[in-house]
Design a protein around this motif. Structure first.
Motif, PDB file in Angstrom:
ATOM      1  N   LEU A 162      12.133 -14.063 -60.798  1.00 19.28           N
ATOM      2  CA  LEU A 162      10.727 -13.686 -60.802  1.00 19.28           C
ATOM      3  C   LEU A 162       9.928 -14.845 -60.228  1.00 19.28           C
ATOM      4  CD1 LEU A 162      10.781 -12.291 -64.434  1.00 19.28           C
ATOM      5  CD2 LEU A 162      10.319 -10.885 -62.416  1.00 19.28           C
ATOM      6  N   LEU A 163       9.122 -14.577 -59.186  1.00 21.59           N
ATOM      7  CA  LEU A 163       8.408 -15.636 -58.479  1.00 21.59           C
ATOM      8  C   LEU A 163       6.919 -15.307 -58.364  1.00 21.59           C
ATOM      9  CD1 LEU A 163      11.004 -16.133 -55.603  1.00 21.59           C
ATOM     10  CD2 LEU A 163      10.687 -17.607 -57.613  1.00 21.59           C
ATOM     11  N   GLY A 164       6.083 -16.316 -58.554  1.00 19.99           N
ATOM     12  CA  GLY A 164       4.644 -16.116 -58.508  1.00 19.99           C
ATOM     13  C   GLY A 164       4.057 -16.333 -57.131  1.00 19.99           C
ATOM     14  N   ALA A 165       3.016 -15.570 -56.804  1.00 15.74           N
ATOM     15  CA  ALA A 165       2.306 -15.744 -55.525  1.00 15.74           C
ATOM     16  C   ALA A 165       0.976 -14.995 -55.578  1.00 15.74           C
ATOM     17  CB  ALA A 165       3.143 -15.254 -54.345  1.00 15.74           C
ATOM     18  N   MET A 166       0.041 -15.463 -54.751  1.00 12.29           N
ATOM     19  CA  MET A 166      -1.239 -14.781 -54.584  1.00 12.29           C
ATOM     20  C   MET A 166      -1.151 -13.897 -53.346  1.00 12.29           C
ATOM     21  SD  MET A 166      -3.089 -15.933 -57.106  1.00 12.29           S
ATOM     22  CE  MET A 166      -4.696 -15.340 -56.602  1.00 12.29           C
ATOM     23  N   ILE A 167      -1.601 -12.659 -53.493  1.00  4.19           N
ATOM     24  CA  ILE A 167      -1.593 -11.717 -52.367  1.00  4.19           C
ATOM     25  C   ILE A 167      -2.951 -11.758 -51.664  1.00  4.19           C
ATOM     26  CG2 ILE A 167      -1.488  -9.267 -51.759  1.00  4.19           C
ATOM     27  CD1 ILE A 167       0.482  -8.874 -53.987  1.00  4.19           C
ATOM     28  N   PRO A 168      -2.946 -11.831 -50.344  1.00  5.66           N
ATOM     29  CA  PRO A 168      -4.232 -11.804 -49.626  1.00  5.66           C
ATOM     30  C   PRO A 168      -4.989 -10.519 -49.946  1.00  5.66           C
ATOM     31  CG  PRO A 168      -2.410 -12.359 -48.150  1.00  5.66           C
ATOM     32  CD  PRO A 168      -1.796 -11.923 -49.440  1.00  5.66           C
ATOM     33  N   PRO A 169      -6.315 -10.602 -50.082  1.00  8.03           N
ATOM     34  CA  PRO A 169      -7.096  -9.388 -50.370  1.00  8.03           C
ATOM     35  C   PRO A 169      -6.871  -8.318 -49.313  1.00  8.03           C
ATOM     36  CG  PRO A 169      -8.448 -11.372 -50.589  1.00  8.03           C
ATOM     37  CD  PRO A 169      -7.159 -11.801 -49.974  1.00  8.03           C
ATOM     38  N   ALA A 170      -6.818  -7.077 -49.746  1.00 11.83           N
ATOM     39  CA  ALA A 170      -6.654  -5.967 -48.807  1.00 11.83           C
ATOM     40  C   ALA A 170      -7.888  -5.816 -47.930  1.00 11.83           C
ATOM     41  CB  ALA A 170      -6.378  -4.672 -49.569  1.00 11.83           C
ATOM     42  N   GLU A 171      -9.045  -6.163 -48.464  1.00  9.93           N
ATOM     43  CA  GLU A 171     -10.302  -6.104 -47.736  1.00  9.93           C
ATOM     44  C   GLU A 171     -10.936  -7.483 -47.727  1.00  9.93           C
ATOM     45  OE1 GLU A 171     -11.210  -3.427 -46.229  1.00  9.93           O
ATOM     46  OE2 GLU A 171      -9.733  -2.045 -47.114  1.00  9.93           O
ATOM     47  N   PRO A 172     -11.625  -7.875 -46.655  1.00 13.36           N
ATOM     48  CA  PRO A 172     -12.297  -9.171 -46.610  1.00 13.36           C
ATOM     49  C   PRO A 172     -13.256  -9.343 -47.797  1.00 13.36           C
ATOM     50  CG  PRO A 172     -12.319  -8.141 -44.445  1.00 13.36           C
ATOM     51  CD  PRO A 172     -11.796  -7.111 -45.404  1.00 13.36           C
ATOM     52  N   GLY A 173     -13.154 -10.472 -48.449  1.00  9.95           N
ATOM     53  CA  GLY A 173     -14.008 -10.740 -49.598  1.00  9.95           C
ATOM     54  C   GLY A 173     -13.552 -10.083 -50.881  1.00  9.95           C
ATOM     55  N   GLY A 174     -12.373  -9.451 -50.860  1.00  9.42           N
ATOM     56  CA  GLY A 174     -11.866  -8.780 -52.055  1.00  9.42           C
ATOM     57  C   GLY A 174     -11.408  -9.775 -53.109  1.00  9.42           C
ATOM     58  N   PRO A 175     -11.145  -9.288 -54.326  1.00  7.69           N
ATOM     59  CA  PRO A 175     -10.739 -10.177 -55.419  1.00  7.69           C
ATOM     60  C   PRO A 175      -9.318 -10.699 -55.218  1.00  7.69           C
ATOM     61  CG  PRO A 175     -10.567  -7.903 -56.123  1.00  7.69           C
ATOM     62  CD  PRO A 175     -11.199  -7.882 -54.757  1.00  7.69           C
ATOM     63  N   PRO A 176      -9.000 -11.858 -55.774  1.00  4.72           N
ATOM     64  CA  PRO A 176      -7.627 -12.369 -55.695  1.00  4.72           C
ATOM     65  C   PRO A 176      -6.676 -11.462 -56.467  1.00  4.72           C
ATOM     66  CG  PRO A 176      -8.925 -13.657 -57.253  1.00  4.72           C
ATOM     67  CD  PRO A 176      -9.882 -12.733 -56.557  1.00  4.72           C
ATOM     68  N   ASP A 177      -5.437 -11.439 -56.041  1.00  5.72           N
ATOM     69  CA  ASP A 177      -4.430 -10.581 -56.663  1.00  5.72           C
ATOM     70  C   ASP A 177      -3.189 -11.423 -56.918  1.00  5.72           C
ATOM     71  OD1 ASP A 177      -2.806  -8.556 -57.539  1.00  5.72           O
ATOM     72  OD2 ASP A 177      -2.799  -7.419 -55.663  1.00  5.72           O
ATOM     73  N   MET A 178      -3.083 -11.939 -58.161  1.00  6.83           N
ATOM     74  CA  MET A 178      -1.913 -12.726 -58.561  1.00  6.83           C
ATOM     75  C   MET A 178      -0.835 -11.765 -59.023  1.00  6.83           C
ATOM     76  SD  MET A 178      -0.300 -15.552 -59.307  1.00  6.83           S
ATOM     77  CE  MET A 178       1.042 -16.082 -60.394  1.00  6.83           C
ATOM     78  N   ARG A 179       0.374 -11.936 -58.458  1.00  6.71           N
ATOM     79  CA  ARG A 179       1.480 -11.058 -58.848  1.00  6.71           C
ATOM     80  C   ARG A 179       2.756 -11.869 -59.060  1.00  6.71           C
ATOM     81  NH1 ARG A 179       1.305  -5.189 -55.763  1.00  6.71           N
ATOM     82  NH2 ARG A 179      -0.946  -5.112 -55.378  1.00  6.71           N
ATOM     83  N   THR A 180       3.672 -11.245 -59.788  1.00 10.99           N
ATOM     84  CA  THR A 180       5.032 -11.754 -59.919  1.00 10.99           C
ATOM     85  C   THR A 180       5.930 -10.869 -59.067  1.00 10.99           C
ATOM     86  OG1 THR A 180       4.637 -12.544 -62.167  1.00 10.99           O
ATOM     87  CG2 THR A 180       6.916 -12.216 -61.501  1.00 10.99           C
ATOM     88  N   PHE A 181       6.768 -11.507 -58.235  1.00 11.13           N
ATOM     89  CA  PHE A 181       7.666 -10.806 -57.319  1.00 11.13           C
ATOM     90  C   PHE A 181       9.091 -10.887 -57.849  1.00 11.13           C
ATOM     91  CE2 PHE A 181       3.944 -11.721 -54.964  1.00 11.13           C
ATOM     92  CZ  PHE A 181       3.851 -10.809 -53.929  1.00 11.13           C
ATOM     93  N   LEU A 182       9.767  -9.761 -57.881  1.00 12.10           N
ATOM     94  CA  LEU A 182      11.148  -9.673 -58.353  1.00 12.10           C
ATOM     95  C   LEU A 182      12.078  -9.653 -57.144  1.00 12.10           C
ATOM     96  CD1 LEU A 182      13.194  -9.143 -60.706  1.00 12.10           C
ATOM     97  CD2 LEU A 182      12.707  -6.705 -60.393  1.00 12.10           C
TER      98      LEU A 182
END
Length: 403
Positions: A162-182
């Motif tokens: 399980l690895l952590g990373a921030m996903i770029p916003p889908a839309e400019p100025g969108g909220p951060p999206d912290m996820r765990t990747f399996l």
């Protein structure tokens, strides 16, 4: 899943052991863990036989869903086992806590991810590194993940990570999206760079990923864990999996300190019972400063353990409303303070036990090193969480969702 597999899982549920039996199994392993502790330190990973023993005793199944052959038990059972193991070998307790806690988070993932990991073998183990250092690119059906993560405890014994990373916003100025990747073992490399002064046996090496594809269903959103609204709760619908994921995780990396400190206290008691100073000729058991230091350490470790049990009893108790953010901030702070308090207690003992206590053969010195190494984990620094606890007292929202 085959009919045979379904029947095997049903049989496993039918023979779920009682909590007392699991604690007894953990205690029975303690002598072997003590004997293997030096080997674990030297090889910078737990011996394979230790992992096999933990598997055979069913200890990794305590937080695993029943539908996947787990026991789905109260977290206090899990943390009691962790303390017993850590009292014998703190590296074992640490790896058990982290790796043994991952079935809980995996239960929060979409069911398709659970099927991939456990569908053919529900004993598969998973390691982790939640540092949000990964580089993520959105692609059709999921993401491309790259990066190098540190501190993946028990990684050599696991087939997924399980690895952590921030996903770029889908839309400019969108909220951060912290996820765990399996990520499966075929998609990452273990970089053997774990060369440290304490917790050597945890094998917390780096993980390197180079452009692995991770489908959407193999990600877990931090916001879902915060809101306690996770995809996996559709199938794993018991009250256990409705708890905040952060509250489970935080204790995974602090509770081994309680067992380790108990081991150090027991070692200090043994030294004190028979030690006569070669310089003064006085018996250690006649030294009121030493006796009071041991008493303080014992009392405070028992207090911290009792608070842990109370907090999870409260979280799983009958309630009409969700757990308040004020309580969540308090419980996170209490967890974060455990390791440093235990390290300070053992640090106070060391100079009072005489010159023999600094030998590597001493029953205290390895725990002393382990506790100070455990302090380095970001979740074990209460200074990171004090402002949010204060904020909860005056009605301010938390600045950090992981609580």
């Amino acid at each position: 899943m085959s009919v045979t597999g379904i029947l095997a899982k049903a049989e496993a549920v039918a023979v779920t052991p009682e909590p007392a039996e699991l604690l007894a199994r953990a205690r029975a392993l303690a002598p072997a863990l003590r004997e293997r502790a030096a080997k674990a330190c030297a090889e910078r990973r737990l011996p394979a036989e230790t992992i096999a023993d933990l598997q055979a005793a069913g200890l990794f199944r305590i937080l695993q869903p029943r539908r996947w052959g787990g026991y789905e038990m109260h977290p206090n059972v899990f943390y009691d086992v962790q303390q017993i193991l850590a009292e014998a070998c703190m590296s074992t307790g640490w790896v058990y806590g982290v790796v043994g806690g991952h079935p809980y988070e995996l239960a929060l993932f979409p069911d398709a991810a659970q099927q991939e990991v456990w569908g053919e073998d529900d004993s598969v183990l998973v390691s982790s590194s939640y540092q949000p250092v990964g580089k993520v690119e959105r692609v059709e059906g999921g993401f491309r993940l790259s990066g190098q993560w540190g501190f993946s405890s028990g990684s050599h014994h696991c087939r997924w990570v399980l690895l952590g990373a921030m996903i770029p916003p889908a839309e400019p100025g969108g909220p951060p999206d912290m996820r765990t990747f399996l990520v499966p073992r075929a998609d990452y490399e273990i970089i053997e760079n774990w060369d440290v002064f304490g917790l050597q046996g945890t094998g917390s090496h780096d993980i390197k990923v180079d452009g692995a594809f991770v489908p959407e269903h193999r990600t877990h959103k931090a916001v879902d864990g915060f809101l306690c609204q996770n995809p996996g709760q559709a199938e794993n619908d018991g009250p256990l999996y409705a708890l905040p994921w952060a509250q489970i995780f935080l204790r995974l990396v602090s509770t081994a300190a309680l067992g380790g400190a108990r081991g150090a206290i027991a070692g200090a008691v043994e030294i004190t019972k028979s030690r006569i100073s070669t310089n003064t000729g006085k018996a250690s058991k006649a030294d009121p400063i030493l006796l009071n230091t041991i008493a303080k350490a014992h009392a405070q470790v028992e207090e911290m353990s009792a608070v842990l049990r109370r907090n999870f009893d409260d979280m799983l108790g009958e309630r009409a409303t969700p757990l308040t953010l004020e309580k969540r901030a308090l419980y996170r702070y209490q967890s974060a303070s455990v390791v440093r308090r235990c390290a300070d207690l053992v640090d106070d003992l060391m100079p009072l036990l005489g010159g023999r206590a600094i030998y590597r053969s001493s029953p205290v010195v390895q725990v002393w090193l382990d506790l100070n190494a455990a302090r380095a984990h970001v979740a074990n620094d209460s200074n990171n969480f004090g402002p949010d606890l204060f904020g909860s007292l005056v009605g301010d929202p938390p600045s950090f969702m992981f609580l």
